[in-house]
Write a protein that holds these residues in place. Structure first.
Motif, PDB file in Angstrom:
ATOM      1  N   ALA A  84       0.742  -1.378   0.050  1.00 54.82           N
ATOM      2  CA  ALA A  84       0.251  -0.075  -0.078  1.00 54.82           C
ATOM      3  C   ALA A  84       0.905   1.341  -0.074  1.00 54.82           C
ATOM      4  CB  ALA A  84      -0.784   0.023   1.353  1.00 54.82           C
ATOM      5  N   ARG A  85       0.218   2.172  -0.483  1.00 50.30           N
ATOM      6  CA  ARG A  85       1.043   3.474  -0.404  1.00 50.30           C
ATOM      7  C   ARG A  85       1.284   4.109   1.024  1.00 50.30           C
ATOM      8  NH1 ARG A  85      -3.027   4.930  -4.694  1.00 50.30           N
ATOM      9  NH2 ARG A  85      -1.751   5.360  -6.577  1.00 50.30           N
ATOM     10  N   ASP A  86       2.389   4.621   1.136  1.00 54.35           N
ATOM     11  CA  ASP A  86       2.628   5.293   2.257  1.00 54.35           C
ATOM     12  C   ASP A  86       2.746   7.055   2.509  1.00 54.35           C
ATOM     13  OD1 ASP A  86       4.772   5.500   0.907  1.00 54.35           O
ATOM     14  OD2 ASP A  86       6.522   5.067   2.480  1.00 54.35           O
ATOM     15  N   LEU A 117     -14.708  -6.061  -0.165  1.00 54.05           N
ATOM     16  CA  LEU A 117     -15.127  -7.460  -0.731  1.00 54.05           C
ATOM     17  C   LEU A 117     -13.946  -8.125  -1.383  1.00 54.05           C
ATOM     18  CD1 LEU A 117     -17.393  -9.353  -1.625  1.00 54.05           C
ATOM     19  CD2 LEU A 117     -17.844  -7.740  -3.570  1.00 54.05           C
ATOM     20  N   LEU A 118     -13.260  -7.337  -2.194  1.00 53.74           N
ATOM     21  CA  LEU A 118     -12.182  -8.030  -2.975  1.00 53.74           C
ATOM     22  C   LEU A 118     -11.111  -8.234  -2.235  1.00 53.74           C
ATOM     23  CD1 LEU A 118     -12.048  -5.460  -6.100  1.00 53.74           C
ATOM     24  CD2 LEU A 118     -13.412  -7.660  -5.813  1.00 53.74           C
ATOM     25  N   TRP A 119     -10.681  -7.644  -1.177  1.00 56.88           N
ATOM     26  CA  TRP A 119      -9.706  -8.182  -0.277  1.00 56.88           C
ATOM     27  C   TRP A 119     -10.069  -9.646   0.418  1.00 56.88           C
ATOM     28  CZ3 TRP A 119     -10.725  -8.641   5.432  1.00 56.88           C
ATOM     29  CH2 TRP A 119      -9.519  -8.790   5.969  1.00 56.88           C
ATOM     30  N   PHE A 120     -11.301  -9.625   0.722  1.00 55.33           N
ATOM     31  CA  PHE A 120     -11.952 -10.939   1.419  1.00 55.33           C
ATOM     32  C   PHE A 120     -11.617 -12.067   0.187  1.00 55.33           C
ATOM     33  CE2 PHE A 120     -15.175 -14.096   1.777  1.00 55.33           C
ATOM     34  CZ  PHE A 120     -14.706 -14.565   2.810  1.00 55.33           C
ATOM     35  N   ILE A 121     -12.226 -11.834  -0.872  1.00 54.27           N
ATOM     36  CA  ILE A 121     -11.952 -12.838  -2.079  1.00 54.27           C
ATOM     37  C   ILE A 121     -10.654 -12.983  -2.394  1.00 54.27           C
ATOM     38  CG2 ILE A 121     -12.532 -13.003  -4.499  1.00 54.27           C
ATOM     39  CD1 ILE A 121     -15.182 -11.498  -4.117  1.00 54.27           C
ATOM     40  N   ALA A 122      -9.758 -12.065  -2.583  1.00 51.65           N
ATOM     41  CA  ALA A 122      -8.417 -12.431  -2.887  1.00 51.65           C
ATOM     42  C   ALA A 122      -7.612 -13.204  -1.823  1.00 51.65           C
ATOM     43  CB  ALA A 122      -7.800 -11.058  -2.932  1.00 51.65           C
ATOM     44  N   ASN A 123      -7.837 -12.912  -0.603  1.00 50.24           N
ATOM     45  CA  ASN A 123      -7.098 -13.657   0.527  1.00 50.24           C
ATOM     46  C   ASN A 123      -7.709 -15.254   0.601  1.00 50.24           C
ATOM     47  OD1 ASN A 123      -5.246 -12.000   1.221  1.00 50.24           O
ATOM     48  ND2 ASN A 123      -6.595 -10.757   2.510  1.00 50.24           N
ATOM     49  N   LYS A 124      -9.242 -15.067   0.481  1.00 51.13           N
ATOM     50  CA  LYS A 124      -9.922 -16.404   0.742  1.00 51.13           C
ATOM     51  C   LYS A 124      -9.766 -17.507  -0.310  1.00 51.13           C
ATOM     52  CE  LYS A 124     -12.860 -19.068   3.425  1.00 51.13           C
ATOM     53  NZ  LYS A 124     -12.555 -19.627   4.759  1.00 51.13           N
ATOM     54  N   VAL A 149      -2.979  -9.978   1.042  1.00 50.01           N
ATOM     55  CA  VAL A 149      -3.477  -8.767   0.436  1.00 50.01           C
ATOM     56  C   VAL A 149      -3.570  -7.936   1.461  1.00 50.01           C
ATOM     57  CG1 VAL A 149      -4.814  -7.751  -1.129  1.00 50.01           C
ATOM     58  CG2 VAL A 149      -4.363  -9.965  -1.588  1.00 50.01           C
ATOM     59  N   GLU A 150      -2.888  -6.753   1.781  1.00 46.19           N
ATOM     60  CA  GLU A 150      -3.012  -5.655   2.812  1.00 46.19           C
ATOM     61  C   GLU A 150      -4.503  -4.971   2.281  1.00 46.19           C
ATOM     62  OE1 GLU A 150       0.108  -2.995   2.359  1.00 46.19           O
ATOM     63  OE2 GLU A 150       1.694  -4.835   2.507  1.00 46.19           O
ATOM     64  N   TRP A 151      -5.319  -4.691   3.460  1.00 44.43           N
ATOM     65  CA  TRP A 151      -6.444  -4.120   3.276  1.00 44.43           C
ATOM     66  C   TRP A 151      -6.105  -2.680   2.635  1.00 44.43           C
ATOM     67  CZ3 TRP A 151      -8.973   0.389   4.063  1.00 44.43           C
ATOM     68  CH2 TRP A 151     -10.234   0.701   3.647  1.00 44.43           C
ATOM     69  N   GLY A 152      -5.085  -2.066   2.915  1.00 50.42           N
ATOM     70  CA  GLY A 152      -4.703  -0.457   2.540  1.00 50.42           C
ATOM     71  C   GLY A 152      -4.579  -0.845   1.164  1.00 50.42           C
ATOM     72  N   TYR A 153      -3.949  -1.996   0.589  1.00 51.35           N
ATOM     73  CA  TYR A 153      -3.688  -2.013  -1.011  1.00 51.35           C
ATOM     74  C   TYR A 153      -4.780  -2.279  -1.673  1.00 51.35           C
ATOM     75  CZ  TYR A 153      -1.735  -4.006  -5.294  1.00 51.35           C
ATOM     76  OH  TYR A 153      -1.406  -4.074  -6.505  1.00 51.35           O
ATOM     77  N   SER A 154      -5.740  -2.981  -1.132  1.00 50.71           N
ATOM     78  CA  SER A 154      -7.027  -3.061  -1.805  1.00 50.71           C
ATOM     79  C   SER A 154      -7.912  -1.546  -1.957  1.00 50.71           C
ATOM     80  CB  SER A 154      -7.830  -4.138  -1.090  1.00 50.71           C
ATOM     81  OG  SER A 154      -7.519  -5.266  -0.916  1.00 50.71           O
ATOM     82  N   PHE A 155      -7.608  -0.728  -0.921  1.00 52.41           N
ATOM     83  CA  PHE A 155      -8.308   0.442  -0.856  1.00 52.41           C
ATOM     84  C   PHE A 155      -7.592   1.415  -1.902  1.00 52.41           C
ATOM     85  CE2 PHE A 155      -9.417   4.785   0.463  1.00 52.41           C
ATOM     86  CZ  PHE A 155     -11.030   4.794   0.278  1.00 52.41           C
TER      87      PHE A 155
END
Length: 261
Positions: free
Chosen positions: A80-82, A134-141, A152-158
């Motif tokens: 994710a961006r910093d 939703l996509l964070w959950f699908i990607a990790n699951k 997958v970091e949630w921050g990256y998904s956002f």
């Protein structure tokens, strides 16, 4: 003799050991979020030039943007961006485009403020939170490779949502404004065709850039499932809308007037 026997209470630390509580704490999600939010008002520490470069290439060559995310993972150990510069510039575009839409819709000051709050907190952030989660959950699951120990970091998904949202915003809230009164807001077939085609391009950008965001992660597989079904649905809606007389932009204008009225 005691010096020759190994101590069971205090084993020697391995030089290759990676257990470091302070280092691990620095890389927790909370620590990363705190660091990001702490920088959001420190404009001198933001790289606005690079954020503008990202915005440009999200519109003309989005693959190049995600190469930088790989570099950040290698150098800073996070996807994710910093740097909040991209979010700050996106906020400027949201404000400017909402002002333009308010002028086109002939809204007053109060209506313009309501429209701005709706676009920022519902269209961008609210929808983004739902899509990213939703996509964070699908990607990790479901999309993880069997041998992967990464997530997958949630921050990256956002961040992926924000990347995909920017070209959509430019197409529907900036470029489209110049054609609403002279062409799109008419009952002609060509008006419907032109306006709905802009929506097709904008949503296509959103879906493609979202797909690129997840397909660029080396520990995910079968990421095309995030692109093909949604793109097929968009194409079906676009094709059906033309003969039945559904003008997407007129629907959006009616909705905005209803929400801020």
């Amino acid at each position: 003799l005691a010096l020759m026997l190994p101590s069971r209470l205090s084993p020697p630390a391995s030089p290759t050991s990676t257990h470091n509580p302070m280092l691990e704490a620095r890389h927790t999600a909370g620590a990363k979020r705190y660091k990001y939010l702490r920088r959001i008002l420190k404009f001198r520490q933001m790289d606005f030039e690079f954020a503008l470069w990202q915005m440009l290439y999200l519109c003309i060559a989005p693959q190049r943007v995600y190469r930088n995310f790989h570099y950040r993972k290698q150098t800073k150990d996070q996807w994710a961006r910093d740097d909040p510069a991209f979010l700050v510039l996106l906020s400027f575009w949201l404000c400017a485009s909402s002002l333009g839409f308010a002028i086109v819709l002939q809204l007053g000051i109060v209506g313009m403020i309501k429209l701005l709050l709706w676009v920022v907190f519902v269209d961008c952030i609210g929808v983004g939170l739902m899509v990213a989660t939703l996509l964070w959950f699908i990607a990790n699951k479901y999309l993880q490779t069997q041998k992967s120990d990464q997530e997958v970091e949630w921050g990256y998904s956002f961040d992926v949502h924000l990347n995909a949202f920017f070209p959509l915003l430019i197409i529907l809230h900036v470029i489209q404004l110049f054609f609403i009164h002279p062409l799109i807001d008419k009952e002609w077939f060509v008006s419907r065709l032109f306006g709905n085609t802009l929506w097709l391009i904008a949503l296509g950008y959103y879906l493609y850039i979202t797909f690129l965001g997840y397909s660029s992660l080396p520990f995910l597989r079968h990421t095309v499932v995030l692109l093909y079904p949604a793109m097929l649905m968009v194409l079906v809606f676009y094709t059906v809308s033309l003969p039945v007389g559904w003008n997407f932009t007129q629907g959006l204008m009616w909705f905005y007037r209803y929400r801020v009225g």
